[in-house]
Design a protein around this motif. Structure first.
Motif, short mmCIF file in Angstrom:
data_model
loop_
_atom_site.label_atom_id
_atom_site.label_comp_id
_atom_site.label_asym_id
_atom_site.label_seq_id
_atom_site.Cartn_x
_atom_site.Cartn_y
_atom_site.Cartn_z
N LEU A 8 0.94 -1.33 0.03
CA LEU A 8 0.09 0.09 -0.01
C LEU A 8 0.73 1.29 -0.17
CD1 LEU A 8 -2.41 -1.10 2.77
CD2 LEU A 8 -2.76 -1.21 0.09
N ARG A 9 0.52 2.41 -0.56
CA ARG A 9 1.56 3.38 -0.78
C ARG A 9 0.59 4.77 -0.56
NH1 ARG A 9 5.22 5.95 -5.82
NH2 ARG A 9 5.07 8.12 -5.11
N GLN A 10 1.10 5.44 0.33
CA GLN A 10 0.44 6.58 0.77
C GLN A 10 1.45 7.89 0.56
OE1 GLN A 10 -0.95 6.54 4.79
NE2 GLN A 10 -1.95 8.66 4.74
N ASP A 11 1.11 8.79 0.10
CA ASP A 11 1.93 10.04 -0.21
C ASP A 11 1.42 11.37 0.64
OD1 ASP A 11 3.42 9.82 -3.04
OD2 ASP A 11 2.06 8.34 -2.76
N ASP A 12 2.21 11.83 1.48
CA ASP A 12 2.08 12.76 2.28
C ASP A 12 3.18 13.85 2.34
OD1 ASP A 12 1.46 14.63 4.39
OD2 ASP A 12 1.43 13.26 5.83
N VAL A 16 6.75 9.39 1.36
CA VAL A 16 5.96 8.35 0.82
C VAL A 16 5.98 6.92 1.94
CG1 VAL A 16 5.73 6.46 -1.27
CG2 VAL A 16 6.52 8.76 -1.56
N THR A 17 4.80 6.28 2.40
CA THR A 17 4.82 5.19 3.42
C THR A 17 4.40 4.00 2.42
OG1 THR A 17 4.27 6.68 5.25
CG2 THR A 17 3.75 4.37 5.16
N THR A 19 3.68 0.29 2.63
CA THR A 19 3.09 -0.61 3.83
C THR A 19 3.08 -2.21 3.17
OG1 THR A 19 2.05 1.13 4.90
CG2 THR A 19 1.34 -1.13 5.48
#
Length: 261
Positions: A8-12, A16-17, A19
């Motif tokens: 899972l990719r989350q951009d903030d 970039v996280t 998971t």
């Protein structure tokens, strides 16, 4: 049952996280998971908006290492085994080669190739209840590939103790060994990791790329050669617009404006 996406990719805001997303198998590093990780890092390398990467795990653990059930299901086929460990080496080296800092955010267990992930990351923070081990000796399979990252990350005596005994070490021991940078209460781990990532992401991305590459390269060289190499890196870095901007901002007592050039 069909598994969801391996990652899972989350951009903030530049962070970039990634998971690991196989919680039922404690995020076991199957062929699919390793391929997804390698490919995600390749995408991030060319993504100018990505400044820092955080590696995390879904569910109760960070990563329990290679997927032993998959190995047995493949009947330890030599072609599969070669592909698996080649892909693992590629993914771990991609972490080191990525011109952007990588932070491991560890909770639960990080064992075998999971500990290898932690050791391969540039920085690591863990929860107070985190545990680490290279337990291959318990099952007749020495943790030889995790050994590569571990022996380059912590003192030889500590690495050999972990590899020869297979014992779990707690978070404070991992901190003392130098495997992690900081230990946080579980409830604070995500926020503290994000704060560190954002602090690093606020720096010049070009400077971070120069520095990370040089850090690992000079460590392979004899002392005199390391200084010659590092001097060349400094001279090349000084040609960059960000270096001139940073020096000017410091002397003018103002905030720098990075362009990544």
């Amino acid at each position: 049952m069909t598994e969801g996406p391996f990652l899972l990719r989350q951009d903030d805001e530049g962070v970039v996280t990634l998971t690991l997303n196989r919680p039922a198998s404690r995020n076991g590093l199957s062929l699919g998971m390793l391929g997804a990780l390698r490919d995600a890092l390749a995408d991030i390398e060319t993504d100018a908006s990505a400044r820092v990467v955080v590696l995390a795990g879904a569910g109760p653990a960070f990563c329990a290492g290679h997927d032993l059930k998959e190995m047995r299901a493949r009947d330890y086929d030599p072609a599969y085994v070669e592909k698996l460990f080649t892909l693992c080496a590629e993914a771990m080296q991609a972490i080191v080669a990525l011109p952007k800092p990588v932070i491991a955010r560890v909770h639960g267990v990080a064992t075998a190739a999971g500990a290898q992930l932690v050791a391969s990351a540039d920085l690591a923070l863990c929860a107070e209840d985190a545990r680490f081990a290279t337990p291959g000796v318990h099952i007749g399979l020495f943790c030889s590939t995790p050994m590569v990252a571990l022996s380059r990350n912590i003192a030889p005596k500590h690495a050999m103790r972990m590899l020869l005994t297979g014992d779990l070490i707690d978070a404070e021991t991992a901190l003392r060994f130098g495997l992690v940078n900081d230990v946080a209460p579980a409830a604070e781990l995500e926020a503290r990791t994000l704060a560190l990532a954002r602090k690093i992401a606020s720096k010049s991305p070009l400077t971070l790329a120069f520095g990370k590459k040089a850090f690992y390269r000079q460590a392979e060289l004899p002392l005199a050669e390391a200084y010659v190499f590092a001097s060349g890196v400094m001279a090349e870095n000084l040609k960059a617009r960000d270096a001139r901007e940073g020096i000017g901002a410091f002397l003018d007592k103002r905030a720098p404006c990075w362009t990544g050039e």
